[in-house]
Design a protein around this motif. Structure first.
Motif, PDB file in Angstrom:
ATOM      1  N   CYS A 199      34.412  79.304  -7.812  1.00  0.00           N
ATOM      2  CA  CYS A 199      33.504  79.185  -6.410  1.00  0.00           C
ATOM      3  C   CYS A 199      33.695  80.537  -5.681  1.00  0.00           C
ATOM      4  N   ILE A 200      34.830  80.911  -5.194  1.00  0.00           N
ATOM      5  CA  ILE A 200      35.140  82.125  -4.578  1.00  0.00           C
ATOM      6  C   ILE A 200      34.344  83.177  -5.224  1.00  0.00           C
ATOM      7  N   CYS A 201      34.331  83.425  -6.392  1.00  0.00           N
ATOM      8  CA  CYS A 201      33.692  84.569  -7.138  1.00  0.00           C
ATOM      9  C   CYS A 201      32.302  84.437  -7.071  1.00  0.00           C
ATOM     10  N   ALA A 202      31.708  83.370  -7.401  1.00  0.00           N
ATOM     11  CA  ALA A 202      30.184  83.129  -7.348  1.00  0.00           C
ATOM     12  C   ALA A 202      29.604  83.360  -5.860  1.00  0.00           C
ATOM     13  N   CYS A 203      30.389  82.970  -4.872  1.00  0.00           N
ATOM     14  CA  CYS A 203      29.807  82.967  -3.622  1.00  0.00           C
ATOM     15  C   CYS A 203      30.058  84.500  -3.179  1.00  0.00           C
ATOM     16  N   LYS A 204      31.108  85.159  -3.407  1.00  0.00           N
ATOM     17  CA  LYS A 204      31.182  86.427  -2.989  1.00  0.00           C
ATOM     18  C   LYS A 204      29.989  87.426  -3.685  1.00  0.00           C
ATOM     19  N   LEU A 205      29.662  87.078  -4.898  1.00  0.00           N
ATOM     20  CA  LEU A 205      28.539  87.797  -5.559  1.00  0.00           C
ATOM     21  C   LEU A 205      27.428  87.238  -4.768  1.00  0.00           C
ATOM     22  N   LEU A 206      27.195  86.303  -3.994  1.00  0.00           N
ATOM     23  CA  LEU A 206      26.065  85.991  -3.301  1.00  0.00           C
ATOM     24  C   LEU A 206      25.904  86.334  -2.018  1.00  0.00           C
ATOM     25  N   GLY A 207      27.156  87.176  -1.385  1.00  0.00           N
ATOM     26  CA  GLY A 207      27.107  87.635  -0.196  1.00  0.00           C
ATOM     27  C   GLY A 207      27.667  86.738   0.970  1.00  0.00           C
ATOM     28  N   VAL A 208      28.293  85.761   0.477  1.00  0.00           N
ATOM     29  CA  VAL A 208      28.899  84.770   1.580  1.00  0.00           C
ATOM     30  C   VAL A 208      30.150  85.533   2.203  1.00  0.00           C
ATOM     31  N   GLU A 209      30.480  85.319   3.574  1.00  0.00           N
ATOM     32  CA  GLU A 209      31.433  85.890   3.986  1.00  0.00           C
ATOM     33  C   GLU A 209      32.909  85.188   3.743  1.00  0.00           C
ATOM     34  N   SER A 210      34.043  85.765   3.617  1.00  0.00           N
ATOM     35  CA  SER A 210      35.178  85.204   3.340  1.00  0.00           C
ATOM     36  C   SER A 210      35.715  84.059   4.165  1.00  0.00           C
ATOM     37  N   LYS A 211      35.330  84.048   5.533  1.00  0.00           N
ATOM     38  CA  LYS A 211      35.858  83.187   6.419  1.00  0.00           C
ATOM     39  C   LYS A 211      34.960  82.006   6.118  1.00  0.00           C
ATOM     40  N   THR A 212      33.842  82.142   5.875  1.00  0.00           N
ATOM     41  CA  THR A 212      33.011  80.855   5.666  1.00  0.00           C
ATOM     42  C   THR A 212      33.369  80.135   4.417  1.00  0.00           C
TER      43      THR A 212
END
Length: 461
Positions: free
Chosen positions: A282-295
């Protein structure tokens, strides 16, 4: 595809088939619908669609419908070697699936997740993180809501997070996700796909159309999944609990993405190594989508578990009852058993999916499983697996309700009763959801005066 001059036959009228019919009718297509078990909910669904203009195939009229229709829309519950798709193939006619319809006309960005285990949890995690980030996200596909039912609702700024099964991949050729996630590969559905080579090939189809502008998120710790990277044209990011791979990884108790610590693994609301893996994907996919780490960290620390996946049901006379009805293959059941923090009586059985169960009972000998109640259509095959592996703490019965009651009588205070069947539910139930609900009802009956909160609290220890 021009809908108004082609005739469609939709075969299989459960959720996917009904969604496909609705999708086609909204576009003015001529639609015929067929199901060989047209009773109950299916009968009601077909009646509603008939009012809107769909044509039910009359008894004895299937051959004529095959001759008259141009395109077969095949529900995932019907295998590709069934007589209907075979007849269409012989006539040189097109065969597609409900998911194919959805992918062909989807405007939203697509995150697609497949694999043997962890798909639903990973999809749920990604969807919740995206929602927390303010995105209009929709969890769909094999998770319960067909993609084609949501295609028209989702615009160019939205995200569809789709769980994709091997059944759907049989008829899915145009899928091209922005991010494709493959969680793992283990034995599953061999009764349908015949061998592991076919099953692995189907899983790899998720990556077939991806190019330089998309991303594959792959499990570095799974050698089969790692091997998929050799043939992809898109960039690859990994997730791993063993190596500091390029992507997301576990290191000294922390979850990292490319050297940035996102959160402590202990802060995850869902416990167990399997959920650490899901969170890394999930972290990998969401970081690729530009989501901030704190979120990401905030969402993963608050989310509830997935229904019927290591879910707390109730405590009765000191015995804790856990519903893992979604554990329909050997590896999922081993994961569930290994997550138990107390001695456990295990409920195993249902419809066979093509395993020999040796791996399961070998693992149970070194686990907290102190007894196994074997039930259902495949109970004797399970028993043979237990005997071959010298696992003698077993009880055999046919009926599911009786099996739960036997497990309840066998378990002592301080122990758990775990429903994690390592089998599909289709010998007695419409799906794993119905099996899980029935388990919860039996446990409620055991309690006597069950309160309204039974089955609503999650336990992922």
């Amino acid at each position: 595809m021009y809908f108004k001059n082609q005739i469609f036959l939709v075969a299989g009228m459960s959720k996917s088939g009904a969604a496909a019919c609705d999708f086609l009718l909204r576009r003015g297509a001529v639609v015929y619908m067929y199901d060989d078990v047209a009773d109950g909910a299916v009968k009601s669904t077909m009646r509603e669609l008939e009012i809107r203009g769909a044509n039910p195939v009359p008894q004895g009229g299937l051959t004529a419908a095959i001759d008259d229709c141009d395109i077969l829309v095949l529900s995932p519950g019907i295998p590709i070697d069934h007589e209907i798709p075979v007849a269409f193939r012989k006539k040189g006619k097109r065969i597609i699936g409900e998911s194919e319809l959805g992918c062909m006309f989807l405007r939203a960005a697509l995150v697609a997740v497949t694999g043997t285990n962890g798909k639903t949890t990973t999809v749920t995690m990604i969807d919740e993180v995206l929602r927390a980030a303010g995105e209009k996200s929709c969890a769909c596909g094999n998770i319960g809501v067909p993609l084609s039912a949501k295609t028209d609702e989702l615009g160019y700024d939205d995200v569809a997070v789709m769980e994709v099964s091997s059944f759907q991949l049989e008829t899915l050729s145009s899928i091209r996700p922005h991010v494709a996630v493959i969680t793992n590969i283990a034995e599953d559905h061999l009764n349908r796909h015949y061998n592991m080579e076919n099953y692995i090939f189907l899983k790899s189809k998720l990556l077939r159309n991806m190019r330089e502008s998309e991303y594959a998120v792959l499990n570095y710790d799974d050698p089969v999944v790692r091997g998929f990277a050799k043939d992809v044209r898109c960039p690859v990011r990994w997730f791993s609990v063993k190596e500091r791979a390029e992507g997301a990884y576990l290191y000294e108790g922390g979850l990292y993405y490319e050297n940035e610590k996102i959160m402590d693994a202990s802060a995850l609301s869902l416990k167990g190594e399997h959920n650490v893996k899901n969170a890394l994907a999930c972290i990998c996919a969401c970081k690729l989508l530009g989501v901030e780490s704190k979120t990401i960290a905030d969402a993963l620390s608050k989310m509830r578990g997935v229904r019927h996946r290591i879910e707390f049901v109730a405590e009765v006379d000191g015995v804790t009852y856990i519903d893992d009805s979604k554990g329909t293959n050997v590896d999922a059941t081993i994961t569930a058993v290994n997550s138990m923090q107390a001695d456990t009586v295990l409920l195993l059985g249902g419809k066979d999916k093509g395993y020999d169960y040796d791996k399961l009972f070998s693992a149970l000998k070194n686990s907290r499983a102190v007894h196994a109640v074997l039930y259902g259509e495949n109970r004797f095959k399970l028993l043979n697996g237990a005997v071959r592996n010298n696992y003698s703490e077993v009880t055999l019965c046919a009926d599911f309700t009786l099996a739960v009651k036997i497990a309840a009588m066998t378990a002592r205070a301080g122990q758990c009763v775990l429903l994690s069947p390592a089998s599909s539910s289709f010998d007695s139930f419409s799906g794993y959801e119905e099996r899980g609900e029935r388990f919860a009802q039996i446990v409620a009956d055991l309690r006597g005066n069950a309160d309204a909160g039974v089955g609503e609290e999650n336990c992922c220890e």
